[in-house]
Design an enzyme around this catalytic site. Structure first.
Site, PDB file in Angstrom:
ATOM      1  CE  LYS A 116      50.250  89.101  53.053  1.00  0.00           C
ATOM      2  NZ  LYS A 116      49.166  89.667  53.790  1.00  0.00           N
ATOM      3  CE  LYS A 176      50.395  92.419  50.705  1.00  0.00           C
ATOM      4  NZ  LYS A 176      49.567  92.053  51.882  1.00  0.00           N
TER       5      LYS A 176
HETATM    6  C1  PBG Z   1      47.220  91.924  55.873  1.00  0.00           C
HETATM    7  C2  PBG Z   1      47.936  92.712  55.145  1.00  0.00           C
HETATM    8  C3  PBG Z   1      49.339  93.188  54.817  1.00  0.00           C
HETATM    9  C4  PBG Z   1      49.293  93.965  53.852  1.00  0.00           C
HETATM   10  C5  PBG Z   1      47.953  93.838  53.271  1.00  0.00           C
HETATM   11  N1  PBG Z   1      47.324  93.042  54.039  1.00  0.00           N
HETATM   12  C6  PBG Z   1      50.472  93.084  55.884  1.00  0.00           C
HETATM   13  C7  PBG Z   1      51.053  91.783  56.121  1.00  0.00           C
HETATM   14  O1  PBG Z   1      50.762  90.845  55.599  1.00  0.00           O
HETATM   15  O2  PBG Z   1      51.882  91.751  57.321  1.00  0.00           O
HETATM   16  C8  PBG Z   1      50.422  94.653  53.267  1.00  0.00           C
HETATM   17  C9  PBG Z   1      50.233  95.701  52.357  1.00  0.00           C
HETATM   18  C10 PBG Z   1      51.264  96.361  51.979  1.00  0.00           C
HETATM   19  O3  PBG Z   1      52.690  96.301  52.541  1.00  0.00           O
HETATM   20  O4  PBG Z   1      51.098  97.504  51.510  1.00  0.00           O
HETATM   21  N2  PBG Z   1      47.784  90.683  56.340  1.00  0.00           N
END
Ligand code: PBG
Length: 323
Positions: free
Chosen positions: A195, A248
């Site tokens: 991520k 992601k």
């Molecule tokens: C929680 C989380 C996030 C997303 C999914 N789980 C936000 C972040 O990490 O700031 C983002 C999902 C999206 O942008 O569609 N941490």
């Protein structure tokens, strides 16, 4: 044999021929729909930066999940917006928290729909960070205990898969142990392993009101420049017991999806995140491109890169498009 003997256009002449040689096929079962549930909400409300996406009430959540199921979407992933946020994210693991209630409700009303939950603190912390703070620092190890509690509360509500997205070191192992010692050894973990710290999460943070009150997430989410580090993250999560892994965002990490798919035998999923969705929808609204074709093309690229399943806000439309 080169041109004029070889003519690559021969196989592009008609829709039928093109269909016959299509290398990447998408199917309704490729898509997982993210859904937002807000505590205390009685009617759904639109999210400005994500056209077509809403914060749901319990009733509209069930309706939307039913629509998705009927379209052939096999699962949904839930994100909660609690009434109360505090520095320790207590509402994240409340027995009757908004996500816990939503899981129970969905499993009761649509038992055959797979329900996943995002396990993270940022939707529940008043400061918007994904863990417990000491000063301005997100503390890794104290956050693990919090994540265990959140995951356990989702397990007790009956979730089918938990998906930690916080990027703390050791979270998969900690959650695995907590689940195992409480009788949930059969509950799988989908790790948001690779991520990246991304500007493309912007619309999501508006949706759940989780923009960090100060600083950014770069001390826990990865630098977008580091594909080898992404492999290390995946290796580590698998060693700790992750059953599936996720990359992601998707469109800006297609190379990472491909590397992960080549290297590991586990399912590799991708999250086509809020900003990727919003960009296309904004351009559609302006009449600058054909939104449906653009969304379908983006999803095709993500699958072509190697993603086994894709989390996308366009899941229901995609299920119809690729039926
Ligand atoms: C929680 C989380 C996030 C997303 C999914 N789980 C936000 C972040 O990490 O700031 C983002 C999902 C999206 O942008 O569609 N941490």
């Amino acid at each position: 044999m080169a041109f004029p003997v070889t003519r690559l256009r021969r196989l592009r002449r008609t829709p039928q021929l093109r269909d016959l040689v299509r290398e990447t096929r998408l199917h309704p079962s490729d898509f997982i729909l993210p859904l937002f549930i807000e505590e205390g909400r009685t009617a759904p409300v639109a999210i400005g930066s994500m056209p077509g996406v809403r914060r749901h009430s319990m009733a509209s959540l069930v309706r939307e999940a039913e629509i998705a199921k009927r379209a052939g979407v096999p699962g949904v992933i839930l994100f909660g917006i609690p009434k109360h946020k505090d520095p320790l994210a207590k509402s994240g693991y409340a027995k009757n928290g908004v996500v816990q209630q939503a899981v129970r409700r969905l499993k009761k009303e649509i038992p055959e729909l797979v329900v996943l939950t995002d396990v993270c603190a940022c939707e529940y912390t008043s400061h918007g960070h994904c863990g417990i703070l000491k000063g301005q620092e997100v503390q890794n190890d104290p956050t693990l205990a919090l994540l265990e509690k959140i995951a356990l509360s989702h397990a007790e509500a009956g979730v089918d898969l938990v998906a930690p997205s916080d990027m703390m070191d050791g979270r998969v192992g900690a959650i695995r142990r907590a689940l195992d010692t409480h009788g949930f050894q059969d509950l799988p973990i989908l790790a948001y392993s690779a991520k990246f710290a991304s500007a493309f999460y912007g619309p999501f943070r508006e949706a759940v009101d989780s923009t960090p009150a100060f600083g950014d997430r770069k001390s826990y989410q990865m630098d977008a420049a580091n594909p080898r580090e992404a492999i290390r993250e995946i290796e580590q999560d698998l060693a700790e017991g992750a059953d599936l892994v996720m990359v992601k965002p998707a469109l800006t990490a297609l190379d990472v999806i491909t590397r992960a798919k080549e290297r590991f035998k586990v399912p590799v999923w991708a999250y086509h995140v809020s900003g990727e969705y919003a960009m296309i929808e904004a351009a559609r609204q302006k009449g600058w491109l054909d939104g449906d074709r653009a969304q379908a093309e983006a999803l095709t690229a993500i699958k072509r890169a190697g993603a086994d399943r894709i989390l996308t806000y366009w899941a229901v439309q995609a299920a119809k498009w690729f039926k």
